[in-house]
Motif scaffolding. Structure first.
Motif, PDB file in Angstrom:
ATOM      1  N   GLU A 123      32.272  24.267  41.687  1.00 35.90           N
ATOM      2  CA  GLU A 123      32.981  22.980  41.682  1.00 35.90           C
ATOM      3  C   GLU A 123      33.134  22.429  43.103  1.00 35.90           C
ATOM      4  O   GLU A 123      32.957  21.236  43.331  1.00 35.90           O
ATOM      5  N   ARG A 124      33.451  23.312  44.047  1.00 34.20           N
ATOM      6  CA  ARG A 124      33.556  22.869  45.442  1.00 34.20           C
ATOM      7  C   ARG A 124      32.204  22.358  45.952  1.00 34.20           C
ATOM      8  O   ARG A 124      32.136  21.353  46.661  1.00 34.20           O
ATOM      9  N   ARG A 125      31.125  23.050  45.589  1.00 33.95           N
ATOM     10  CA  ARG A 125      29.791  22.601  46.010  1.00 33.95           C
ATOM     11  C   ARG A 125      29.449  21.251  45.392  1.00 33.95           C
ATOM     12  O   ARG A 125      28.889  20.383  46.059  1.00 33.95           O
ATOM     13  N   ARG A 126      29.783  21.079  44.107  1.00 29.92           N
ATOM     14  CA  ARG A 126      29.512  19.795  43.459  1.00 29.92           C
ATOM     15  C   ARG A 126      30.296  18.679  44.141  1.00 29.92           C
ATOM     16  O   ARG A 126      29.772  17.591  44.377  1.00 29.92           O
ATOM     17  N   GLY A 127      31.568  18.944  44.449  1.00 29.46           N
ATOM     18  CA  GLY A 127      32.388  17.946  45.129  1.00 29.46           C
ATOM     19  C   GLY A 127      31.833  17.599  46.496  1.00 29.46           C
ATOM     20  O   GLY A 127      31.817  16.428  46.903  1.00 29.46           O
ATOM     21  N   ALA A 128      31.356  18.607  47.224  1.00 27.52           N
ATOM     22  CA  ALA A 128      30.780  18.366  48.552  1.00 27.52           C
ATOM     23  C   ALA A 128      29.505  17.535  48.443  1.00 27.52           C
ATOM     24  O   ALA A 128      29.264  16.650  49.272  1.00 27.52           O
ATOM     25  N   ARG A 129      28.707  17.795  47.402  1.00 32.98           N
ATOM     26  CA  ARG A 129      27.485  17.001  47.224  1.00 32.98           C
ATOM     27  C   ARG A 129      27.813  15.551  46.906  1.00 32.98           C
ATOM     28  O   ARG A 129      27.152  14.637  47.393  1.00 32.98           O
ATOM     29  N   VAL A 130      28.839  15.326  46.084  1.00 32.82           N
ATOM     30  CA  VAL A 130      29.231  13.957  45.755  1.00 32.82           C
ATOM     31  C   VAL A 130      29.699  13.241  47.007  1.00 32.82           C
ATOM     32  O   VAL A 130      29.309  12.100  47.270  1.00 32.82           O
ATOM     33  N   GLU A 131      30.525  13.904  47.813  1.00 32.54           N
ATOM     34  CA  GLU A 131      31.017  13.280  49.040  1.00 32.54           C
ATOM     35  C   GLU A 131      29.889  13.042  50.036  1.00 32.54           C
ATOM     36  O   GLU A 131      29.928  12.090  50.806  1.00 32.54           O
ATOM     37  N   ARG A 133      26.679  12.399  49.152  1.00 30.76           N
ATOM     38  CA  ARG A 133      25.856  11.309  48.630  1.00 30.76           C
ATOM     39  C   ARG A 133      26.582   9.970  48.649  1.00 30.76           C
ATOM     40  O   ARG A 133      25.959   8.928  48.774  1.00 30.76           O
ATOM     41  N   PHE A 134      27.896  10.019  48.441  1.00 25.50           N
ATOM     42  CA  PHE A 134      28.685   8.792  48.370  1.00 25.50           C
ATOM     43  C   PHE A 134      29.820   8.876  49.382  1.00 25.50           C
ATOM     44  O   PHE A 134      30.955   9.168  49.034  1.00 25.50           O
ATOM     45  N   PRO A 135      29.538   8.602  50.651  1.00 23.58           N
ATOM     46  CA  PRO A 135      30.538   8.811  51.703  1.00 23.58           C
ATOM     47  C   PRO A 135      31.804   7.983  51.521  1.00 23.58           C
ATOM     48  O   PRO A 135      32.857   8.357  52.008  1.00 23.58           O
ATOM     49  N   TYR A 136      31.742   6.869  50.797  1.00 24.48           N
ATOM     50  CA  TYR A 136      32.942   6.077  50.596  1.00 24.48           C
ATOM     51  C   TYR A 136      33.929   6.788  49.674  1.00 24.48           C
ATOM     52  O   TYR A 136      35.084   6.386  49.565  1.00 24.48           O
ATOM     53  N   ARG A 137      33.502   7.872  49.021  1.00 26.97           N
ATOM     54  CA  ARG A 137      34.379   8.606  48.111  1.00 26.97           C
ATOM     55  C   ARG A 137      35.005   9.832  48.777  1.00 26.97           C
ATOM     56  O   ARG A 137      35.502  10.709  48.113  1.00 26.97           O
ATOM     57  N   VAL A 138      35.007   9.906  50.068  1.00 24.13           N
ATOM     58  CA  VAL A 138      35.538  11.062  50.779  1.00 24.13           C
ATOM     59  C   VAL A 138      36.977  11.300  50.360  1.00 24.13           C
ATOM     60  O   VAL A 138      37.806  10.384  50.338  1.00 24.13           O
ATOM     61  N   GLY A 139      37.266  12.514  49.977  1.00 27.50           N
ATOM     62  CA  GLY A 139      38.623  12.861  49.546  1.00 27.50           C
ATOM     63  C   GLY A 139      38.956  12.373  48.158  1.00 27.50           C
ATOM     64  O   GLY A 139      40.100  12.331  47.756  1.00 27.50           O
ATOM     65  N   GLY A 140      37.960  11.954  47.395  1.00 24.91           N
ATOM     66  CA  GLY A 140      38.208  11.501  46.036  1.00 24.91           C
ATOM     67  C   GLY A 140      38.569  10.033  45.957  1.00 24.91           C
ATOM     68  O   GLY A 140      38.893   9.529  44.886  1.00 24.91           O
ATOM     69  N   ALA A 141      38.517   9.311  47.070  1.00 22.72           N
ATOM     70  CA  ALA A 141      38.859   7.895  47.054  1.00 22.72           C
ATOM     71  C   ALA A 141      37.726   7.101  46.401  1.00 22.72           C
ATOM     72  O   ALA A 141      36.608   7.544  46.329  1.00 22.72           O
ATOM     73  N   GLY A 142      38.038   5.923  45.928  1.00 26.06           N
ATOM     74  CA  GLY A 142      37.029   5.063  45.343  1.00 26.06           C
ATOM     75  C   GLY A 142      36.895   5.290  43.858  1.00 26.06           C
ATOM     76  O   GLY A 142      37.611   6.080  43.258  1.00 26.06           O
ATOM     77  N   SER A 143      35.973   4.579  43.267  1.00 29.73           N
ATOM     78  CA  SER A 143      35.805   4.661  41.824  1.00 29.73           C
ATOM     79  C   SER A 143      34.335   4.485  41.488  1.00 29.73           C
ATOM     80  O   SER A 143      33.592   3.814  42.189  1.00 29.73           O
ATOM     81  N   PHE A 144      33.941   5.081  40.390  1.00 28.17           N
ATOM     82  CA  PHE A 144      32.575   4.908  39.922  1.00 28.17           C
ATOM     83  C   PHE A 144      32.487   3.709  38.974  1.00 28.17           C
ATOM     84  O   PHE A 144      31.445   3.420  38.446  1.00 28.17           O
TER      85      PHE A 144
END
Length: 145
Positions: A123-131, A133-144
């Protein structure tokens, strides 16, 4: 005089000796001092590769016996040894999660600990990959949306 402090590397769990590891590969329980090592062995990256290595160690005496004792042509012995090795590895991989959980339980941890730790790491690896790929979502901010 100025001195620089170096941060000490985190202490890795104590590792078993070669003989202890061999016994562990065949299913023996390690002493309590190696409990953290067992958990690390069954959860850190490469745990499947280490499981396959233990399985090959378990199957090796049978392969050696098949190749050295059976009184038939070498081609038949080789075929039987490779076939037995493949079937053994197939069963080993079919029950990989159960086997590693059993090893962890023998080391004194509650059932399901290894699977939970592997899932948390994934889960941590998946979260790191999302952040990544989508730098505006750093820390879970933003929306899909």
């Amino acid at each position: 005089m100025r001195t620089t402090r170096h941060r000490a590397a985190p202490a890795s769990p104590a590792s078993p000796s070669a003989l202890q590891w061999l016994r562990y590969a065949f299913g023996a329980r390690l002493p309590r001092q190696f409990s953290a090592w067992v958990l690390s062995d069954t959860t850190r990256p490469g745990w499947v590769r280490r499981h396959v290595a233990r399985s090959l160690v378990q199957l090796s005496p049978l392969v050696v016996l098949c190749m050295s004792v059976v009184p038939v042509a070498v081609a038949y012995r080789l075929t039987a040894a490779v076939g037995g090795l493949m079937v053994g590895l197939m069963y080993s991989l079919a029950f990989i999660v159960e086997t590693t959980e059993h090893r962890v339980a023998k080391a004194g941890y509650p059932a399901g600990t290894a699977a939970r730790l592997r899932e948390e790491r994934a889960e941590r690896r998946r979260g790191a990959r999302v952040e990544e790929r989508f730098p505006y979502r750093v820390g879970g901010a933003g929306s899909f949306d």
